[in-house]
Design a protein around this motif. Structure first.
Motif, short mmCIF file in Angstrom:
data_model
loop_
_atom_site.label_atom_id
_atom_site.label_comp_id
_atom_site.label_asym_id
_atom_site.label_seq_id
_atom_site.Cartn_x
_atom_site.Cartn_y
_atom_site.Cartn_z
N SER A 1 19.14 -0.44 12.12
CA SER A 1 19.82 -1.47 11.34
C SER A 1 21.17 -1.85 11.95
CB SER A 1 19.99 -1.04 9.89
OG SER A 1 20.68 0.18 9.80
N ASP A 2 21.77 -0.93 12.75
CA ASP A 2 23.03 -1.30 13.38
C ASP A 2 22.81 -2.28 14.53
OD1 ASP A 2 21.88 0.42 15.20
OD2 ASP A 2 23.51 1.89 15.18
N ALA A 3 21.55 -2.49 14.92
CA ALA A 3 21.23 -3.48 15.94
C ALA A 3 20.44 -4.65 15.35
CB ALA A 3 20.41 -2.83 17.06
N THR A 4 20.35 -4.68 14.02
CA THR A 4 19.58 -5.74 13.36
C THR A 4 20.15 -7.11 13.70
OG1 THR A 4 18.98 -4.29 11.54
CG2 THR A 4 18.88 -6.64 11.11
N LEU A 5 19.26 -8.04 13.96
CA LEU A 5 19.65 -9.42 14.23
C LEU A 5 19.83 -10.15 12.91
CD1 LEU A 5 16.90 -9.96 16.95
CD2 LEU A 5 19.27 -9.24 17.33
N ARG B 1 0.83 -1.22 0.00
CA ARG B 1 0.00 0.00 0.00
C ARG B 1 0.86 1.27 0.00
NH1 ARG B 1 -3.47 -3.22 3.81
NH2 ARG B 1 -1.97 -2.73 5.44
N ASN B 2 2.18 1.10 -0.06
CA ASN B 2 3.13 2.20 0.04
C ASN B 2 3.19 2.80 1.44
OD1 ASN B 2 4.37 2.35 -2.59
ND2 ASN B 2 2.36 3.01 -3.36
N GLY B 3 2.69 2.07 2.43
CA GLY B 3 2.93 2.42 3.81
C GLY B 3 4.30 1.91 4.21
N VAL B 4 4.69 2.21 5.45
CA VAL B 4 6.04 1.84 5.91
C VAL B 4 5.95 1.22 7.31
CG1 VAL B 4 8.34 2.70 6.50
CG2 VAL B 4 7.11 3.68 4.55
N ILE B 5 6.69 0.13 7.49
CA ILE B 5 6.84 -0.48 8.81
C ILE B 5 8.31 -0.43 9.18
CG2 ILE B 5 6.54 -2.57 10.20
CD1 ILE B 5 4.35 -3.40 8.19
N ILE B 6 8.61 0.05 10.38
CA ILE B 6 10.00 0.17 10.84
C ILE B 6 10.28 -0.92 11.86
CG2 ILE B 6 11.65 1.65 12.03
CD1 ILE B 6 10.37 4.03 10.73
N TYR B 7 11.41 -1.59 11.67
CA TYR B 7 11.74 -2.75 12.49
C TYR B 7 12.89 -2.49 13.45
CZ TYR B 7 8.66 -5.32 9.38
OH TYR B 7 7.56 -5.76 8.68
N GLY C 1 21.55 -15.94 8.33
CA GLY C 1 21.52 -15.14 7.10
C GLY C 1 20.24 -14.36 6.89
N VAL C 2 19.27 -14.49 7.81
CA VAL C 2 18.00 -13.76 7.68
C VAL C 2 18.03 -12.59 8.66
CG1 VAL C 2 15.50 -13.90 7.94
CG2 VAL C 2 16.77 -15.84 6.99
N ARG C 3 17.79 -11.39 8.14
CA ARG C 3 17.81 -10.20 9.00
C ARG C 3 16.46 -10.04 9.72
NH1 ARG C 3 20.20 -5.23 5.71
NH2 ARG C 3 18.71 -5.91 4.13
N ILE C 4 16.55 -9.74 11.00
CA ILE C 4 15.36 -9.61 11.85
C ILE C 4 15.40 -8.26 12.55
CG2 ILE C 4 14.15 -10.55 13.86
CD1 ILE C 4 15.53 -13.27 13.21
N GLY C 5 14.32 -7.53 12.51
CA GLY C 5 14.24 -6.26 13.23
C GLY C 5 13.93 -6.49 14.69
N THR C 6 14.64 -5.79 15.56
CA THR C 6 14.44 -5.98 17.00
C THR C 6 13.01 -5.61 17.43
OG1 THR C 6 15.32 -3.75 17.38
CG2 THR C 6 16.87 -5.58 17.57
N ALA C 7 12.38 -4.67 16.72
CA ALA C 7 11.02 -4.26 17.09
C ALA C 7 10.04 -5.42 16.99
CB ALA C 7 10.55 -3.10 16.21
N GLU C 8 10.29 -6.36 16.07
CA GLU C 8 9.42 -7.53 15.95
C GLU C 8 9.44 -8.34 17.24
OE1 GLU C 8 9.38 -9.54 11.82
OE2 GLU C 8 11.43 -8.83 12.08
N VAL C 9 10.64 -8.50 17.80
CA VAL C 9 10.79 -9.29 19.02
C VAL C 9 10.09 -8.58 20.19
CG1 VAL C 9 12.45 -10.22 20.68
CG2 VAL C 9 12.94 -10.32 18.22
N TYR C 10 10.32 -7.27 20.33
CA TYR C 10 9.71 -6.53 21.44
C TYR C 10 8.19 -6.58 21.36
CZ TYR C 10 14.46 -4.64 21.58
OH TYR C 10 15.82 -4.51 21.62
#
Length: 661
Positions: free
Chosen positions: A523-527, A514-520, A531-540
């Motif tokens: 990136s300097d703290a990205t898990l 939809r051209n919206g944005v989700i922030i995860y 080989g798969v990058r995970i945003g810390t916000a998903e975990v929290y």
């Protein structure tokens, strides 16, 4: 990957849409420019493709008053974005545009604090009188265009007055909050060599008065360029600082009206600072004209702030959201200020403020809303928020449950604006749009003039995939430079090292279908698990739905031999213990709500999560400490809201890392 809902939580009705300033701007483009724009996506595409015409249209739509004509809208350097010039030849003044809205029909500022629970009103006439006096005082003391004026004042009307006076004479503003440690203030202000300092005897937080008099004696010795100190006795009317001028005496300075010094478009307006958690704070310098255009665009078009509205954003004077909230005066709003803790004497204090002062636009950090959620606060049941039209959130990603809480517990027909940007531009890159719906967990849109994309690991733009947030075209409010940065070395290394000529902001995002944005998260703290990058916000977002968990922090650590360790640290609610059953439930929750890759290797109970003063979780410095970096080099305690929170990680036995309950 965090799912988003199909049905919107909110969408503008026909009347709201037609009356919005964004729709008025689109109609104006058709009438004045012959541009037929069907929807917001078309408008955004045009705004980032034809930069010259777009930014000139913002100048014209808001009737920018320039004392001289501009020769060219944009002059790009041969390579990259650093050195881009805007509206070459124009001379203007930011404060002058604020006072275009002076009126006897409504107050300019409303103020309340922990100490002053009754609402204080400041009329436009009184604001103008005081700004005139302070500006005259500055001129009498040799303060003029380009000179730096520093401030350590709480979030009080006097801070706004001091800024407007500074800007009126063409000087450069720089502010720290009084809750900063003296060393942190010195690290910032020494870089800019201020001539004058506005200082306060102390402040109140959580009901406790905190005296700063001795700290200012130290600070004055550390700033040899100071020619004058203006002293504001906030805690004690009788307090004095030797060799300083009292604020009340400054207000008696004779002035022949308020005069505005026109300065070039790219003249510095203020110096803001990076958090400084991992090194000396960067002295980020913005331009008068760039902030003027950006703030009018962001507040009027993207938040629909209009004359007569009442605008509030909970902040301190050390966070760029203070500057952003003051900019609501540009749109003709009444600025509502609050000084003190958002949780004292209870978490409903700001909702009471919203009811009492009839706030139309209420803003705060995502952490505040999540605290209200966890505490069971339901403002809709306890307060009359009939005037409330928008709720803004920034500081960290607002998870889906935060969206749901606002619509279920605050106001069902409010427009929720999740905003993300930074000190880097003193505004947002992505945020609200009054002609689009709001979906759970999703920021509505990329802002006009902000060519935001998500880059994959190959440096190519992707849709509906996690990627590095980048900006592909310059914006007027990007820094003109970092103060005292020869050759723009720190400026370049901060944003342009990874992708030549492309601004890398440091957030991990997904641009939805939809051209919206989700922030995860950062990136300097990205898990990076398998080989798969995970945003810390998903975990929290997943972990903090568990009733026993009050807060959490997750870190990814590269170990020798290619091993990867992902420990989770949790703050337990009072009376809870980290049992084996709770650890199992934490892991099951992450596996079901996210994926098996999100499951931590170990779970630890900690007393508290470390936060920066502006309310962001401290992730990268903790990663460095747990990787064996000297704690003093990894994080500066002076930049933290709760510096003692680092102690757990500093004292942790690194050999045992990975072994927990």
């Amino acid at each position: 990957m965090t799912p988003t809902s199909i049905r919107p939580l909110w969408k503008p009705d026909h009347r709201f849409l037609e009356q919005s300033l964004m729709k008025q701007y689109m109609d104006w483009l058709f009438v004045k420019k012959g541009l037929y724009i069907r929807n917001y996506n078309d408008l955004w595409e045009w705004s980032v493709t034809d930069l010259e015409d777009f930014w000139e249209s913002i100048w014209q739509f808001f009737d920018i008053q320039s004392h001289t004509l501009y020769r060219q809208v944009i002059i790009k350097p041969d390579r990259g974005m650093i050195g881009t010039q805007w509206f070459d030849g124009a001379r203007l003044n930011y404060a002058e545009h604020i006072f275009r809205h002076k009126t006897a029909q409504r107050p300019a500022i409303l103020f309340q604090s922990e100490r002053q629970t009754t609402t204080r009103q400041l009329s436009w006439a009184e604001l103008e009188r005081q700004v005139s006096a302070v500006a005259a005082f500055l001129r009498q003391n040799g303060i003029g265009p380009g000179d730096r004026v520093a401030s350590v004042l709480p979030n009080i009307p006097e801070a706004v007055i001091a800024f407007l006076a500074t800007n009126a004479v063409g000087a450069v503003w720089s502010s720290c909050s009084p809750d900063f440690g003296t060393a942190s203030i010195v690290d910032r202000f020494q870089q800019i060599e201020p001539k004058l300092l506005f200082a306060v005897d102390g402040y109140t937080y959580n009901g406790k008065p905190i005296d700063k008099t001795d700290a200012f004696r130290e600070l004055r010795l550390a700033l040899p360029t100071l020619k004058k100190v203006v002293w504001f006795p906030y805690l004690d009317p009788e307090s004095r600082l030797e060799r300083s001028t009292l604020w009340e005496d400054v207000l008696w300075t004779s002035a022949n009206g308020l005069e505005f010094e026109p300065v070039p478009f790219d003249h510095p307006i203020w110096v803001l600072y990076s958090s400084g958690t991992t090194g000396k704070p960067k002295a980020i310098t913005h331009s008068v004209g760039g902030c003027l255009l950006e703030h009018l665009k962001a507040l009027a078009l993207h938040q629909d702030v209009r004359p007569g509205d009442r605008y509030f954003w909970y902040s301190t004077t050390g966070w760029m959201m203070w500057n952003y909230s003051v900019a609501s005066l540009l749109a003709g709003a009444t600025l509502v200020l609050y000084d003190g803790s958002a949780g004292y004497p209870g978490l409903d204090v700001l909702w009471s403020l919203a009811e009492r002062t009839q706030i139309n636009h209420f803003g705060g950090g995502a952490a505040y809303y999540l605290s209200c959620l966890k505490a069971g606060i339901e403002p809709a049941k306890t307060h009359k928020l009939t005037a409330l039209r928008t709720i803004g959130s920034t500081g960290s990603p607002l998870p889906p449950e935060g969206y749901r809480w606002i619509y279920e517990s605050v106001k069902k027909d409010v427009w929720l604006i999740s905003l993300s940007g930074g000190t880097d531009v003193c505004s947002g890159f992505v945020g609200g749009c009054p002609v689009l719906p709001v979906y759970e967990g999703e920021i509505q849109a990329r802002l006009l003039g902000c060519k935001v994309e998500a880059f994959n690991e190959e440096g190519r733009p992707v849709r509906d995939q996690l990627g590095e947030m980048v900006i592909l075209e310059p914006m007027p409010s990007m820094p003109i430079y970092f103060w005292n940065d020869p050759g723009n070395k720190r400026y370049f290394s901060s944003y342009f090292e990874q992708y030549p000529g492309v601004w890398r902001h440091g957030d991990f995002i997904r641009i939805t279908e939809r051209n919206g944005v989700i922030i995860y998260g950062r990136s300097d703290a990205t898990l990076n698990r398998d080989g798969v990058r995970i945003g810390t916000a998903e975990v929290y977002s997943a972990v903090e739905t568990i009733p026993e968990i009050a807060d959490s922090l997750i870190i990814g650590i590269e170990k020798p031999g290619g091993a990867y360790l992902m420990p989770l640290f949790v703050v337990l609610r009072e009376g809870q213990t980290l049992s084996g059953e709770l650890v199992t439930r934490i892991k099951q929750t992450l596996r079901l709500q996210c994926s098996p890759r999100h499951v931590p290797d170990a779970v630890y109970a900690i007393p508290e999560v470390p936060y920066t003063i502006s309310g962001k979780k401290v992730e990268a410095p903790i990663k460095k400490i747990l990787s064996g970096v000297d704690p003093a080099a990894a994080a500066s305690k002076d930049t933290l809201r709760n510096p003692s929170a680092l102690d757990f990680f500093v004292n942790m036995n690194l050999e045992s890392l990975g072994q927990s309950v």
